[in-house]
Enzyme design. Structure first.
Site, PDB file in Angstrom:
ATOM      1  N   ILE B 126       1.059  -1.306  -0.240  1.00 20.38           N
ATOM      2  CA  ILE B 126       0.099   0.014   0.267  1.00 20.38           C
ATOM      3  C   ILE B 126       0.858   1.226  -0.072  1.00 20.38           C
ATOM      4  O   ILE B 126       0.456   2.174   0.385  1.00 20.38           O
ATOM      5  CB  ILE B 126      -0.718  -0.159   0.761  1.00 20.38           C
ATOM      6  CG1 ILE B 126      -0.153  -0.357   2.300  1.00 20.38           C
ATOM      7  CG2 ILE B 126      -2.388  -1.128   1.020  1.00 20.38           C
ATOM      8  CD1 ILE B 126      -0.800   0.286   3.796  1.00 20.38           C
ATOM      9  N   HIS B 128       1.280   3.232  -2.206  1.00 15.57           N
ATOM     10  CA  HIS B 128       0.301   4.901  -2.717  1.00 15.57           C
ATOM     11  C   HIS B 128      -0.149   5.234  -1.688  1.00 15.57           C
ATOM     12  O   HIS B 128      -0.482   6.325  -2.021  1.00 15.57           O
ATOM     13  CB  HIS B 128      -0.363   3.976  -4.135  1.00 15.57           C
ATOM     14  CG  HIS B 128      -1.265   3.182  -3.428  1.00 15.57           C
ATOM     15  ND1 HIS B 128      -1.069   1.737  -3.755  1.00 15.57           N
ATOM     16  CD2 HIS B 128      -2.399   3.607  -3.487  1.00 15.57           C
ATOM     17  CE1 HIS B 128      -2.262   1.361  -3.375  1.00 15.57           C
ATOM     18  NE2 HIS B 128      -3.171   2.146  -2.890  1.00 15.57           N
ATOM     19  N   TYR B 129      -0.657   4.465  -0.540  1.00 13.74           N
ATOM     20  CA  TYR B 129      -1.555   4.672   0.447  1.00 13.74           C
ATOM     21  C   TYR B 129      -0.842   5.812   1.351  1.00 13.74           C
ATOM     22  O   TYR B 129      -0.909   6.760   1.599  1.00 13.74           O
ATOM     23  CB  TYR B 129      -2.587   4.071   1.093  1.00 13.74           C
ATOM     24  CG  TYR B 129      -3.085   4.604   2.511  1.00 13.74           C
ATOM     25  CD1 TYR B 129      -4.215   5.020   2.733  1.00 13.74           C
ATOM     26  CD2 TYR B 129      -2.042   4.182   3.663  1.00 13.74           C
ATOM     27  CE1 TYR B 129      -4.540   5.290   3.691  1.00 13.74           C
ATOM     28  CE2 TYR B 129      -2.752   4.274   4.751  1.00 13.74           C
ATOM     29  CZ  TYR B 129      -3.455   5.105   4.674  1.00 13.74           C
ATOM     30  OH  TYR B 129      -4.068   5.836   6.387  1.00 13.74           O
ATOM     31  N   TYR B 130       0.706   5.287   1.536  1.00 15.40           N
ATOM     32  CA  TYR B 130       1.507   6.486   2.356  1.00 15.40           C
ATOM     33  C   TYR B 130       1.971   7.259   1.737  1.00 15.40           C
ATOM     34  O   TYR B 130       2.183   8.587   1.988  1.00 15.40           O
ATOM     35  CB  TYR B 130       2.545   5.496   2.699  1.00 15.40           C
ATOM     36  CG  TYR B 130       2.772   3.915   3.857  1.00 15.40           C
ATOM     37  CD1 TYR B 130       2.045   4.850   5.067  1.00 15.40           C
ATOM     38  CD2 TYR B 130       2.529   3.070   3.613  1.00 15.40           C
ATOM     39  CE1 TYR B 130       2.490   4.172   6.243  1.00 15.40           C
ATOM     40  CE2 TYR B 130       2.131   1.858   4.601  1.00 15.40           C
ATOM     41  CZ  TYR B 130       1.810   2.430   6.109  1.00 15.40           C
ATOM     42  OH  TYR B 130       1.428   1.398   6.874  1.00 15.40           O
TER      43      TYR B 130
END
Lengths: 215, 215
Positions: B126, B128-130
């Site tokens: 994840i 891209h979330y970070y």
């Protein structure tokens, strides 16, 4: 100037590398992701370094060391998903800015996109792409770097004409050959009128060097 | 304080709204995306406004008008793609910051994520979330707002204990009940020790009010 090109294997990137390599004024260091891309460039007598924009900043910093300017023209490409856009077009770009600052490079030219600065005009289908470009540009403007942000319209593969329309805020939309984007980026490197400046760029009727003086 | 909660329909958001609604010290305005969500809240006597984080900034500005603080706890959620993450967690968050600034709100509390500040520790799956959380936090820190950034560890649905470990740079990983995240966010609103401060948060042994004084 000794110029590092991030995204040297892209369509605009290849054009920029070629122009810098043929220039009397500049020398080029092409930054690419793959070994075979670096080998290909070295065969042509072009200095090439390997660094992945999704990897650690240190590799980019090493590539930037000793350079006078960085040109960022990397992009995840239209066929990849939003996750890659975030990782390359935003995080990769900001890492490159940080690497440039840490390596003591002062000049930074960014290939952005028309309307990236204008949230209300983002194309619905690729809004995530505009978000990434928008925030990368804002980080650059807030950085300590002497930046130029070039925002070209729709990119064409046809040969360049050497003539453009450039303005801080173009009212019309338009397109432009990639070769002319590359020429404008290279001409911007030493054109003081483009320092700390962001501008829109489409095909037009004015010689590039003249257009840059009038922005 | 009159507090606008962006993301009031999320799991942490609902908890925050409930706590603010039951508080003697604060009043709450819940910002939600859908008509039925607003109706549901109004039935409980809670002030609710509709605004879409993917929409125009003006609606968020209108919602923030007259508030003393904004809490941002919206998230696109784990099941949506990276495009929504970019649009909500990054662009939606920055729009909310800009709206707060333009509406004259001074205080802004952001619910971030453990390690969002540390690029080298981002979970591959994840990332891209970070990236989205990382840049939203950096924009907040560069803004004129009096911010607090809370970076909780793994979120649990179990009841809160009222006890946490909070520090600007926790060496250990950990998890925490969502209810305790909500309590910490609410307690931060008026705790001056958290002003212009970002901190990590996991379950622990210290009363929340005490933990916030020691950050």
């Amino acid at each position: 100037m000794q110029v590092l090109v991030a995204g040297a294997n892209g369509k605009i990137g290849k054009n920029i590398v070629k122009q810098l390599h043929n220039s009397d004024q500049h020398t080029v260091r092409a930054m690419v992701r793959k070994e075979e891309q670096a080998e290909e460039l070295k065969k042509k007598g072009i200095d090439a370094v390997m660094a992945n924009l999704e990897g650690r900043k240190e590799a980019i910093k090493k590539a930037a060391k000793g350079c006078d300017a960085v040109i960022f023209t990397a992009g995840s490409g239209g066929s990849t998903g939003a996750d890659k856009t975030l990782l390359v077009d935003l995080d990769g770009a900001v890492k490159t800015m940080e690497a440039a600052e840490e390596a003591g490079v002062d000049r930074f030219v960014m290939v952005s996109a028309l309307q990236a600065n204008n949230r209300n005009n983002w194309n619905e289908k690729i809004r995530h792409y505009y978000v990434a470009k928008h925030y990368a540009d804002r980080f650059l403007q807030a950085s300590s770097l002497n930046y130029t942000i070039v925002r070209p319209g729709g990119l064409l593969n046809e040969p360049g004409t050497g003539k453009v329309t450039a303005s801080e805020n173009l009212l019309e939309r338009g397109s432009i050959p990639r070769e002319d984007v590359a020429s404008t980026v290279v001409a911007s490197l030493t054109e003081e009128n483009t320092y700390k400046c962001a501008f829109d760029l489409i095909a037009g009727e004015t010689e590039i060097s003249e257009a840059l003086k009038k922005i």
